[in-house]
Design a protein around this motif. Structure first.
Motif, PDB file in Angstrom:
ATOM      1  N   TYR A  32     -83.393  18.311 -66.770  1.00  9.68           N
ATOM      2  CA  TYR A  32     -82.766  17.575 -67.861  1.00  9.68           C
ATOM      3  C   TYR A  32     -83.151  16.099 -67.681  1.00  9.68           C
ATOM      4  O   TYR A  32     -83.119  15.583 -66.569  1.00  9.68           O
ATOM      5  N   PHE A  34     -82.812  12.001 -69.338  1.00 10.64           N
ATOM      6  CA  PHE A  34     -81.965  11.138 -70.149  1.00 10.64           C
ATOM      7  C   PHE A  34     -82.526   9.711 -70.145  1.00 10.64           C
ATOM      8  O   PHE A  34     -83.136   9.278 -69.167  1.00 10.64           O
ATOM      9  N   TYR A  36     -80.782   5.917 -70.861  1.00  6.99           N
ATOM     10  CA  TYR A  36     -79.575   5.149 -71.112  1.00  6.99           C
ATOM     11  C   TYR A  36     -79.957   3.690 -71.367  1.00  6.99           C
ATOM     12  O   TYR A  36     -80.956   3.195 -70.838  1.00  6.99           O
ATOM     13  N   LEU A  44     -73.230   1.754 -69.372  1.00  6.56           N
ATOM     14  CA  LEU A  44     -74.415   2.433 -69.865  1.00  6.56           C
ATOM     15  C   LEU A  44     -74.054   3.325 -71.042  1.00  6.56           C
ATOM     16  O   LEU A  44     -73.011   3.998 -71.034  1.00  6.56           O
ATOM     17  N   LEU A  46     -75.648   6.371 -73.652  1.00  2.94           N
ATOM     18  CA  LEU A  46     -76.697   7.370 -73.787  1.00  2.94           C
ATOM     19  C   LEU A  46     -77.531   7.111 -75.037  1.00  2.94           C
ATOM     20  O   LEU A  46     -76.994   7.030 -76.131  1.00  2.94           O
ATOM     21  N   LYS A  49     -81.538  12.508 -74.945  1.00  6.88           N
ATOM     22  CA  LYS A  49     -81.638  13.431 -73.813  1.00  6.88           C
ATOM     23  C   LYS A  49     -82.571  14.583 -74.154  1.00  6.88           C
ATOM     24  O   LYS A  49     -82.729  14.959 -75.327  1.00  6.88           O
ATOM     25  N   THR A  51     -83.104  18.560 -73.038  1.00 11.30           N
ATOM     26  CA  THR A  51     -82.504  19.668 -72.296  1.00 11.30           C
ATOM     27  C   THR A  51     -83.208  20.976 -72.632  1.00 11.30           C
ATOM     28  O   THR A  51     -82.573  22.002 -72.853  1.00 11.30           O
ATOM     29  N   PHE A  90     -82.503   2.643 -68.544  1.00  9.74           N
ATOM     30  CA  PHE A  90     -82.563   3.491 -67.364  1.00  9.74           C
ATOM     31  C   PHE A  90     -82.961   4.904 -67.757  1.00  9.74           C
ATOM     32  O   PHE A  90     -82.392   5.488 -68.675  1.00  9.74           O
ATOM     33  N   LYS A 100     -75.342  16.250 -61.090  1.00  9.26           N
ATOM     34  CA  LYS A 100     -75.682  14.964 -60.497  1.00  9.26           C
ATOM     35  C   LYS A 100     -76.947  14.400 -61.126  1.00  9.26           C
ATOM     36  O   LYS A 100     -77.969  15.067 -61.214  1.00  9.26           O
ATOM     37  N   LEU A 101     -76.849  13.142 -61.569  1.00  8.31           N
ATOM     38  CA  LEU A 101     -77.995  12.439 -62.134  1.00  8.31           C
ATOM     39  C   LEU A 101     -78.582  11.483 -61.106  1.00  8.31           C
ATOM     40  O   LEU A 101     -77.839  10.808 -60.388  1.00  8.31           O
ATOM     41  N   PHE A 103     -80.972   8.135 -61.037  1.00  5.25           N
ATOM     42  CA  PHE A 103     -81.404   7.086 -61.963  1.00  5.25           C
ATOM     43  C   PHE A 103     -82.633   6.363 -61.439  1.00  5.25           C
ATOM     44  O   PHE A 103     -82.792   6.162 -60.227  1.00  5.25           O
ATOM     45  N   GLY A 104     -83.473   5.936 -62.367  1.00  5.78           N
ATOM     46  CA  GLY A 104     -84.545   5.036 -62.029  1.00  5.78           C
ATOM     47  C   GLY A 104     -84.011   3.636 -61.804  1.00  5.78           C
ATOM     48  O   GLY A 104     -82.827   3.359 -62.023  1.00  5.78           O
TER      49      GLY A 104
END
Lengths: 113, 113
Positions: A32, A34, A36, A44, A46, A49, A51, A90, A100-101, A103-104
């Motif tokens: 998945y 995303f 942001y 943040l 959204l 996304k 999926t 992001f 759990k995500l 992030f860059g």
């Protein structure tokens, strides 16, 4: 665990120009994905996304992103930048079905008049 | 309005003091998490929870404690504040496994002097 790399910590564009923000993920299994946006002194929000449905995803404020499995990429674009697009963006990733995500590091966009 | 509420918005602590950052959501989300945001480092996961009574450590848990006695609330405790904990803290929540993305609070800006 999944990870993402955002190429370029700062991007400067002219008003009306194309906005292109790059994101690459690490896994060989489609995750998945995303994007942001964070406006100054805010949380943040959204943008869009992916999926595992359509590979071209449209989001809010005219942004879209294309999932490319062969390139493990999920780049964000907007055809014509507006001053209000100045913000930090992001990219984030999770395994399908996971919660759990990761992030860059973020890309700050400035828009020149 | 439904969402994630964080309090306080700003806080200044002296080294060695303790405090609790509050987070509440009214969307019946199973998953709640705390991130810290530092310049150039994106968002790093501190602790997370997948339901009442269940918590686990994230990437940077040292110096922080959490508990989850209800679905709605997920407070973050700083046990003995240090200058390295100066950061912006975000709480986020989501349903598990749906791929809908997180809902973020507006953040707490913490300065430890």
């Amino acid at each position: 665990a999944q990870s993402v790399t955002q190429l370029g910590s700062h991007v400067s564009v002219s008003e009306g120009a194309l906005v292109l923000l790059r994101c690459n993920y690490s896994s060989s299994v489609p995750p998945y994905l995303f994007w942001y946006v964070q406006y100054p002194n805010q949380g943040l929000q959204l943008l869009l996304k992916y999926t595992s449905a359509a590979t071209l995803v449209k989001g809010i404020n005219g942004f879209e992103a294309e999932f490319k499995k062969s390139e493990t990429s999920f780049h964000l674009t907007k055809p014509s930048a507006h001053m209000s697009d100045a913000a930090e963006y992001f990219c984030a990733v999770s395994d399908q079905g996971d919660y759990k995500l990761s992030f860059g590091a973020g890309t700050t966009v400035t828009v020149r008049a | 309005n439904a969402g994630v509420t964080q309090t306080p918005k700003f806080q200044v602590l002296k080294t060695g003091q303790s405090m609790t950052l509050q987070c509440a959501q009214d969307m019946n989300h199973e998953y709640m998490s705390w991130y810290r945001q530092d310049p150039g480092m994106g968002l790093r996961l501190i602790h997370y929870s997948v339901g009442a009574g269940i918590t686990d450590q994230g990437e940077v848990p040292n110096g922080y404690n959490v508990s989850r006695s209800t679905t709605e609330d997920f407070p973050l405790r700083l046990l003995s504040a240090a200058p390295s904990q100066t950061s912006v803290y975000f709480c986020a929540s989501s349903f598990i496994g749906t791929g809908i993305g997180y809902t973020f609070g507006s953040g707490t800006r913490l300065t430890v002097v």
